[in-house]
Design a protein around this motif. Structure first.
Motif, PDB file in Angstrom:
ATOM      1  N   GLY A  44       0.779  -1.230   0.000  1.00  0.00           N
ATOM      2  CA  GLY A  44       0.000   0.000   0.000  1.00  0.00           C
ATOM      3  C   GLY A  44       0.804   1.270   0.000  1.00  0.00           C
ATOM      4  O   GLY A  44       0.409   2.279  -0.586  1.00  0.00           O
ATOM      5  N   ASP A  45       1.957   1.280   0.656  1.00  0.00           N
ATOM      6  CA  ASP A  45       2.779   2.490   0.727  1.00  0.00           C
ATOM      7  C   ASP A  45       3.921   2.472  -0.277  1.00  0.00           C
ATOM      8  O   ASP A  45       4.867   3.247  -0.171  1.00  0.00           O
ATOM      9  N   GLY A  46       3.832   1.576  -1.277  1.00  0.00           N
ATOM     10  CA  GLY A  46       4.883   1.498  -2.284  1.00  0.00           C
ATOM     11  C   GLY A  46       6.131   0.802  -1.808  1.00  0.00           C
ATOM     12  O   GLY A  46       7.186   0.928  -2.428  1.00  0.00           O
ATOM     13  N   ASN A  47       6.040   0.040  -0.732  1.00  0.00           N
ATOM     14  CA  ASN A  47       7.197  -0.640  -0.154  1.00  0.00           C
ATOM     15  C   ASN A  47       7.297  -2.043  -0.724  1.00  0.00           C
ATOM     16  O   ASN A  47       6.583  -2.952  -0.307  1.00  0.00           O
ATOM     17  N   THR A  48       8.185  -2.231  -1.702  1.00  0.00           N
ATOM     18  CA  THR A  48       8.353  -3.538  -2.326  1.00  0.00           C
ATOM     19  C   THR A  48       8.842  -4.563  -1.314  1.00  0.00           C
ATOM     20  O   THR A  48       8.480  -5.744  -1.383  1.00  0.00           O
ATOM     21  N   GLY A  49       9.657  -4.127  -0.358  1.00  0.00           N
ATOM     22  CA  GLY A  49      10.153  -5.035   0.670  1.00  0.00           C
ATOM     23  C   GLY A  49       9.023  -5.650   1.477  1.00  0.00           C
ATOM     24  O   GLY A  49       9.042  -6.844   1.791  1.00  0.00           O
ATOM     25  N   SER A  50       8.013  -4.848   1.811  1.00  0.00           N
ATOM     26  CA  SER A  50       6.865  -5.360   2.565  1.00  0.00           C
ATOM     27  C   SER A  50       6.069  -6.367   1.743  1.00  0.00           C
ATOM     28  O   SER A  50       5.579  -7.377   2.273  1.00  0.00           O
ATOM     29  N   LEU A  51       5.931  -6.094   0.438  1.00  0.00           N
ATOM     30  CA  LEU A  51       5.217  -7.029  -0.429  1.00  0.00           C
ATOM     31  C   LEU A  51       5.952  -8.367  -0.490  1.00  0.00           C
ATOM     32  O   LEU A  51       5.330  -9.432  -0.382  1.00  0.00           O
ATOM     33  N   LEU A  52       7.270  -8.324  -0.629  1.00  0.00           N
ATOM     34  CA  LEU A  52       8.039  -9.569  -0.687  1.00  0.00           C
ATOM     35  C   LEU A  52       7.976 -10.316   0.637  1.00  0.00           C
ATOM     36  O   LEU A  52       7.946 -11.551   0.656  1.00  0.00           O
ATOM     37  N   ALA A  53       7.966  -9.580   1.736  1.00  0.00           N
ATOM     38  CA  ALA A  53       7.839 -10.219   3.047  1.00  0.00           C
ATOM     39  C   ALA A  53       6.503 -10.957   3.150  1.00  0.00           C
ATOM     40  O   ALA A  53       6.430 -12.060   3.708  1.00  0.00           O
ATOM     41  N   LYS A  54       5.468 -10.357   2.577  1.00  0.00           N
ATOM     42  CA  LYS A  54       4.152 -10.997   2.592  1.00  0.00           C
ATOM     43  C   LYS A  54       4.147 -12.240   1.713  1.00  0.00           C
ATOM     44  O   LYS A  54       3.567 -13.276   2.076  1.00  0.00           O
ATOM     45  N   VAL A  55       4.798 -12.173   0.558  1.00  0.00           N
ATOM     46  CA  VAL A  55       4.863 -13.331  -0.336  1.00  0.00           C
ATOM     47  C   VAL A  55       5.549 -14.506   0.352  1.00  0.00           C
ATOM     48  O   VAL A  55       5.146 -15.668   0.192  1.00  0.00           O
ATOM     49  N   LEU A  56       6.588 -14.217   1.147  1.00  0.00           N
ATOM     50  CA  LEU A  56       7.349 -15.265   1.819  1.00  0.00           C
ATOM     51  C   LEU A  56       6.757 -15.659   3.172  1.00  0.00           C
ATOM     52  O   LEU A  56       7.254 -16.596   3.810  1.00  0.00           O
ATOM     53  N   SER A  57       5.708 -14.973   3.612  1.00  0.00           N
ATOM     54  CA  SER A  57       5.148 -15.205   4.953  1.00  0.00           C
ATOM     55  C   SER A  57       4.634 -16.622   5.186  1.00  0.00           C
ATOM     56  O   SER A  57       4.680 -17.098   6.331  1.00  0.00           O
ATOM     57  N   PRO A  58       4.141 -17.354   4.167  1.00  0.00           N
ATOM     58  CA  PRO A  58       3.696 -18.731   4.438  1.00  0.00           C
ATOM     59  C   PRO A  58       4.797 -19.627   4.990  1.00  0.00           C
ATOM     60  O   PRO A  58       4.505 -20.638   5.645  1.00  0.00           O
ATOM     61  N   TRP A  59       6.052 -19.290   4.738  1.00  0.00           N
ATOM     62  CA  TRP A  59       7.163 -20.094   5.245  1.00  0.00           C
ATOM     63  C   TRP A  59       7.615 -19.661   6.631  1.00  0.00           C
ATOM     64  O   TRP A  59       8.556 -20.235   7.184  1.00  0.00           O
ATOM     65  N   LYS A  60       6.987 -18.655   7.175  1.00  0.00           N
ATOM     66  CA  LYS A  60       7.260 -18.158   8.531  1.00  0.00           C
ATOM     67  C   LYS A  60       8.756 -17.901   8.741  1.00  0.00           C
ATOM     68  O   LYS A  60       9.338 -17.075   8.072  1.00  0.00           O
TER      69      LYS A  60
END
Length: 522
Positions: A325-341
């Motif tokens: 939402g804030d244009g933070n690509t790092g946050s988006l990638l963190a969300k993509v990888l979140s299923p692996w905890k």
């Protein structure tokens, strides 16, 4: 070897055991560049420090030409592996993200744009890379043979700004990603500094360390990119997600051209440094081999990762949309990888650290470009300028850390303008005027630091100015749209900056250079 002036005889390439350098006005015989530096700085009490640095493996050679008898083919295949490592990284992902974020392109249109404009940019950069073994010179020094000593200085200034700009975006994105691993525990400023310091270390040591690092860095990051593709697909790619938002008609063509300029810039941004990393290859290294290795080392990884960035923007899950939402690509990638905890956080650390491979050539070549500004700068050791560049881009990254997407979009668009006319001018000089049976019949590489033997440069400088004029009338940025750029798009205009910059320079340089040779003979 120092770059101060000397007589014609002193400029002859000497055998390895006896080169001629210059300290001020007095010639000093040396066995290697480090001897000249130690001798020069010994008067300031720094000779022993210099000697210890060079003995520990720090590179002494700067922008001086590498004599044929001091080259080897050890890093020939690194034209593929190095560029693969440099571009299979976190910083390439946001370029693909821009296709939807700023230009509302659907995934198919984004992919087509990346492949077409990417191929054009890869060809241009691969050509510049092929000049490294032939000349034994760094890229910014090669420009002196088309634009003269003064023109070379102007290009060096542009390249310093380019590499520092790339570095700023690299450290910001790497810092963002590190900070997003455990939000609230690692400040973004600290993350930026960590990436900056890790980038500095191999560049401070020099050419060999840069190549050794880049030879293997791609392995881990390529596997990480495959993880992102898989986890992104699990979250759900929707190739029609942007369809309701995508422009039509002239606005769509404008979006494609504008995004294409950014893609082109992401490839040609490496052109002003491409020869820096193979100038120690033997002079008889086949140009086509260097060209092809560089082309595929750029085209495959950049397209692969930019398309990944575009694909991630098609995930419609509200949680993923909110993460970006804030244009933070790092946050988006963190969300993509979140299923692996916990495993996902470890992968995110690897992804953040991949920025180092991308930032190394920026840092290393920025220092060389400062040396190429002239003899006073070349007399200062390369590693000092490398250290200064690290300080500058780290401070700038901290200052601009909240405006990453805006910096990236504007920077890459403008970048494609000057690299386009720079490549055209160097190519026309090489294929028209320096060809075997051309007006000049080839290069005299011993003239690389002789202003009186190099071209005056008015042809290259004027053609470059015409390229700037072409960029101005064709550009379409938030802060300015040129008349032709405005006419090319229905609402916001289309960015034709790099196309017109290259075209204007291509038309004006040959007659101006012919006139320059006719009047001066050089």
């Amino acid at each position: 070897m120092s770059t101060t002036s000397s007589t014609d005889e002193e400029r002859k390439i000497a055998p390895p055991e006896k080169h001629v350098a210059h300290v001020g006005e007095e010639p000093v015989e040396e066995s290697a560049p480090e001897v000249a530096l130690v001798t020069r700085y010994d008067r300031f009490g720094l000779g022993n420090i210099m000697a210890k640095l060079f003995a520990s493996g720090v590179e002494a050679r700067g922008v001086e030409r590498v004599p044929e008898d001091q080259r080897d083919g050890e890093f020939a295949w690194n034209n593929l592996l190095m560029w693969w490592s440099v571009n299979t990284v976190l910083t390439t992902i946001p370029i693909g993200v821009l296709a939807q974020e700023f230009y509302t392109l659907t995934l198919p249109h984004a992919i087509a744009t990346i492949l077409c404009f990417g191929a054009l940019g890869a060809i241009a950069t691969a050509f510049i890379s092929s000049l490294g073994p032939k000349t034994g010179l760094r890229t910014m020094i090669i420009t002196r043979f088309s634009s003269g000593y003064i023109g070379g200085i102007l290009y060096s200034v542009l390249n310093i700004l380019t590499q520092l700009g790339f570095s700023v975006t690299a450290v910001i994105l790497g810092g963002q990603t590190l900070a997003s691993i455990n939000p609230g525990t690692l400040p973004l400023v600290v993350g930026i500094i960590i990436i900056g310091v890790l980038s500095l270390i191999p560049c401070f040591i020099g050419y060999n360390m840069v190549h050794y690092y880049e030879r293997y860095a791609w392995i881990v990051t390529f596997i990480v990119m495959l993880f992102l593709w898989g986890l992104g697909g699990r979250a759900g790619f929707d190739i029609n997600a942007q369809k309701p938002l995508e422009d039509t008609g002239r606005n769509l063509s404008a979006d494609v051209l504008s995004f294409g300029g950014i893609v082109f810039g992401s490839f040609t941004g490496w052109a002003p440094v491409a020869a820096d990393y193979n100038c120690r290859l033997p002079a008889d290294t086949p140009a086509m081999k260097v060209f092809l290795l560089t082309f595929f080392g750029l085209f495959i990884p950049i397209c692969f990762v930019e398309i990944l960035g575009a694909a991630l923007m098609t995930i419609t899950n509200p949680d993923y949309v909110a993460a970006f939402g804030d244009g933070n690509t790092g946050s988006l990638l963190a969300k993509v990888l979140s299923p692996w905890k916990g495993g996902g956080k470890f992968v995110l650390v690897l992804l953040a650290l991949s920025v180092v491979a991308n930032n190394i050539p920026n840092t290393y070549s920025a220092g060389l470009s400062i040396q190429a500004l002239g003899r006073p700068f070349a007399m200062v050791p390369r590693f000092f300028w490398t250290l200064l560049c690290f300080v500058v881009y780290t401070v700038a990254g901290v200052a601009g850390r909240e405006h990453f997407s805006t910096i990236l979009s504007n920077f890459l668009s403008i970048l494609s303008y000057w690299t386009a006319f720079f490549i055209v001018i160097v190519a026309e000089e090489h294929f028209i005027f320096r060809r075997k049976n051309g007006p000049l019949g080839g290069y005299n590489f011993d003239d690389w630091d002789s202003p009186k033997k190099l071209p005056l440069g008015f042809a290259g400088v004027i053609a470059g100015c015409c390229g700037v004029a072409g960029a101005v009338v064709g550009m379409s940025e938030v802060w300015y749209t040129g008349p032709l750029g405005k006419d090319a798009g229905a609402e916001f205009g289309a960015d034709l900056g790099f196309e017109l910059a290259a075209g204007f320079a291509a038309v004006t340089y040959p007659p101006l250079r012919w006139l320059e040779i006719r009047l001066t003979g050089r």
